[in-house]
Write an enzyme that holds these catalytic residues in place. Structure first.
Site, PDB file in Angstrom:
ATOM      1  N   SER A 241       0.851  -1.187   0.000  1.00 37.19           N
ATOM      2  CA  SER A 241       0.000   0.000   0.000  1.00 37.19           C
ATOM      3  C   SER A 241       0.887   1.236   0.000  1.00 37.19           C
ATOM      4  O   SER A 241       2.112   1.145   0.045  1.00 37.19           O
ATOM      5  CB  SER A 241      -0.919   0.007   1.227  1.00 37.19           C
ATOM      6  OG  SER A 241      -0.149   0.162   2.411  1.00 37.19           O
ATOM      7  N   LYS A 242       0.251   2.398  -0.032  1.00 37.32           N
ATOM      8  CA  LYS A 242       1.014   3.651  -0.126  1.00 37.32           C
ATOM      9  C   LYS A 242       1.961   3.861   1.054  1.00 37.32           C
ATOM     10  O   LYS A 242       2.980   4.539   0.920  1.00 37.32           O
ATOM     11  CB  LYS A 242       0.053   4.840  -0.234  1.00 37.32           C
ATOM     12  CG  LYS A 242      -0.609   4.967  -1.606  1.00 37.32           C
ATOM     13  CD  LYS A 242      -1.375   6.260  -1.722  1.00 37.32           C
ATOM     14  CE  LYS A 242      -2.004   6.417  -3.101  1.00 37.32           C
ATOM     15  NZ  LYS A 242      -0.990   6.541  -4.151  1.00 37.32           N
ATOM     16  N   ARG A 243       1.641   3.255   2.192  1.00 38.51           N
ATOM     17  CA  ARG A 243       2.523   3.455   3.350  1.00 38.51           C
ATOM     18  C   ARG A 243       3.900   2.802   3.134  1.00 38.51           C
ATOM     19  O   ARG A 243       4.857   3.125   3.835  1.00 38.51           O
ATOM     20  CB  ARG A 243       1.883   2.900   4.628  1.00 38.51           C
ATOM     21  CG  ARG A 243       1.810   1.387   4.701  1.00 38.51           C
ATOM     22  CD  ARG A 243       1.228   0.929   6.047  1.00 38.51           C
ATOM     23  NE  ARG A 243       1.155  -0.508   6.149  1.00 38.51           N
ATOM     24  CZ  ARG A 243       0.183  -1.261   5.658  1.00 38.51           C
ATOM     25  NH1 ARG A 243      -0.818  -0.664   5.010  1.00 38.51           N
ATOM     26  NH2 ARG A 243       0.184  -2.566   5.787  1.00 38.51           N
ATOM     27  N   GLY A 245       5.549   3.085   0.352  1.00 34.79           N
ATOM     28  CA  GLY A 245       6.299   3.883  -0.609  1.00 34.79           C
ATOM     29  C   GLY A 245       5.647   3.868  -1.972  1.00 34.79           C
ATOM     30  O   GLY A 245       4.434   3.715  -2.103  1.00 34.79           O
TER      31      GLY A 245
END
Length: 470
Positions: A241-243, A245
């Site tokens: 996921s975006k967390r 990177g």
């Protein structure tokens, strides 16, 4: 004689080219290219509300940057809708599909009753065996008449044999009440018509394979070889996921990783060939096979990517590194570097660089225009004494033959005459030539800059600031 290998990548154009999708495309590309086969591209744009032309272009651009060429024109799944409907009607005629007139309210009532009675909520249509003569004049969907007994086996090259009981699968919808085909039907028809021999895709599609196998069986078509690859997880083992990177290929291009390095890294992410970590495209095409794909999710490791990136920059031909750096500068909205100056500096700085931004930074001495303004730390090396030494050094450089041995001899002799270590003289030279303290060797910079530019920069630095202002 075995049929030629045909693989495909079939993304939905609803956003950027995801890093996981890029790896799927790469695996398909490698498998086909390594066997003299075809790699096809299909845009699964049947969801017209979410599919956009911009997203389609992003997929094209991402694949092109990554170096994954496809054979022929990209196919639009939406444009094949009449063919999908034609196959559904063929299945109706053969008795492998049927018209279902049940409304959404009736289906939901069936499921509520099933939940209340503690039985399966899998919808069993009452229209499955109703003859055509008893059909009402009302809207209907076309459903697959799936086998109710026995089991469907998906023989998967990665996951092994996956067995699903047929009583766990419903009679899935093939055509909606408005006559449009469903995704499940469209995928099978397109893969068959495109001659796809190997379906290599994420294991989030594994559940679809059993249903799609039933369509192949109903039409009497040969199934492709199935290979469902585990998804990519973050470094913490959780779903990417975006967390974690960057998620899109364009973000990795924007971070300055050369495409060669990302191809190498993604190939190795979930696939292995012994202990080999660093390899080129030719080796990847030769080595890649389905047996080397692991069953466990791969973990994204940006430190490993950066390390591979550095190795690739070192190994790449200088002209390719220069082209990649120019492309990166354009992507990063930087002022375009002077290509000739950059090309001259690349052999000097590429081995110490892990990414293209680092390379451009290290090549900054060659790209900068006079006058060179030293940063605060470098300026300290240009005191009055150092400026005087640079003045004395200038006539020796003016008459020198421009070779490394000669330049080292001149600077070494000056340092000895002044009772200084070579490093003490190198510091003001770095400040003069690059305006910084961390640079390549001063002699390397002199050779790249050439005699005239080196002399001009040294003379600039040797002049007291007050004199320059006047």
């Amino acid at each position: 004689m075995n049929a030629p290998v045909v693989t495909r990548f079939a993304p939905s154009p609803t956003g950027y080219l995801h890093i996981g999708g890029a790896r799927t495309a790469l695996f398909n590309w490698l498998y086909a290219r390594g066997r003299g086969g075809k790699f096809l591209l299909r845009i699964e744009d049947t969801d017209r509300a979410r599919s956009t032309e911009a997203a389609t272009q992003a997929i094209f651009e991402g694949l092109t940057w990554l170096g994954l060429d496809w054979d022929g024109d990209a196919v639009s799944q939406a444009e094949n809708a009449p063919r999908h409907a034609e196959v559904a009607h063929q299945m109706l005629a053969k008795g492998h599909a049927y018209k279902c007139f049940s409304s959404q309210e009736e289906i939901e009532a069936f499921r509520e009753a099933a939940r209340a009675e503690g039985r399966s909520t899998l919808f069993l249509s009452p229209w499955r065996d109703v003859p055509e003569t008893d059909h009402p004049d009302a809207p209907f969907v076309v459903r697959l008449k799936a086998p109710r007994d026995g089991q469907t086996v998906v023989r998967d090259r990665v996951q092994g044999d996956v067995t699903v009981r047929n009583d766990q699968l419903d009679d899935m919808v093939l055509l909606r009440s408005d006559g449009t085909p469903t995704y499940m039907l469209a995928v099978v028809v397109d893969d068959h018509d495109m001659g796809v021999t190997h379906v290599i895709r994420g294991d989030d599609h594994l559940n679809n394979a059993a249903r799609q196998a039933q369509i192949y069986a109903a039409m009497g078509w040969d199934e492709p070889v199935w290979a469902h690859i585990p998804l990519i997880h973050g470094s913490d083992g959780k779903k990417l996921s975006k967390r974690h990177g960057a998620l899109g290929v364009e973000e990795y291009a924007g971070m300055g990783y050369p495409a060669e390095a990302l191809r190498n890294y993604l190939t190795r992410l979930g696939w292995s060939h012994g202990d080999d970590e660093f390899f080129d495209d030719a080796q990847a095409r030769e080595w890649f096979d389905l047996d080397g794909i692991g069953k466990a999710p791969a973990r994204l490791d940006l430190k490993k990517l950066e390390n591979l990136s550095g190795q690739h920059l070192s190994a790449m031909p200088d002209a390719d590194v220069t082209a990649a750096a120019l492309d990166f500068a354009q992507r990063d909205d930087r002022p375009a570097p002077d290509a000739v100056r950059l090309a001259a500096a690349v052999p000097l700085v590429k081995e110490a660089s892990k990414t293209l931004p680092q390379l451009l930074d290290r090549a900054g001495f060659a790209l900068a225009d006079r006058p060179i303004v030293p940063d605060e730390k470098a300026a300290k090396a240009l005191d009055t004494v150092s400026r005087g030494i640079l003045k004395e050094l200038t006539p020796h450089l003016q008459t020198a033959s421009w070779s490394r041995d000669t330049l080292e001899g001149i600077v070494g002799a000056m340092a000895e005459a002044k009772g200084l270590g070579l490093g003490k003289l190198a510091a003001p030279l770095r400040a003069a030539l690059a305006g910084r303290t961390a640079t390549p060797s001063v002699f390397d910079m002199m050779l790249v800059l050439g005699q005239a530019e080196t002399l001009a920069r040294v003379q600039d630095a040797a002049t007291e600031p007050e004199a320059q202002d006047s």
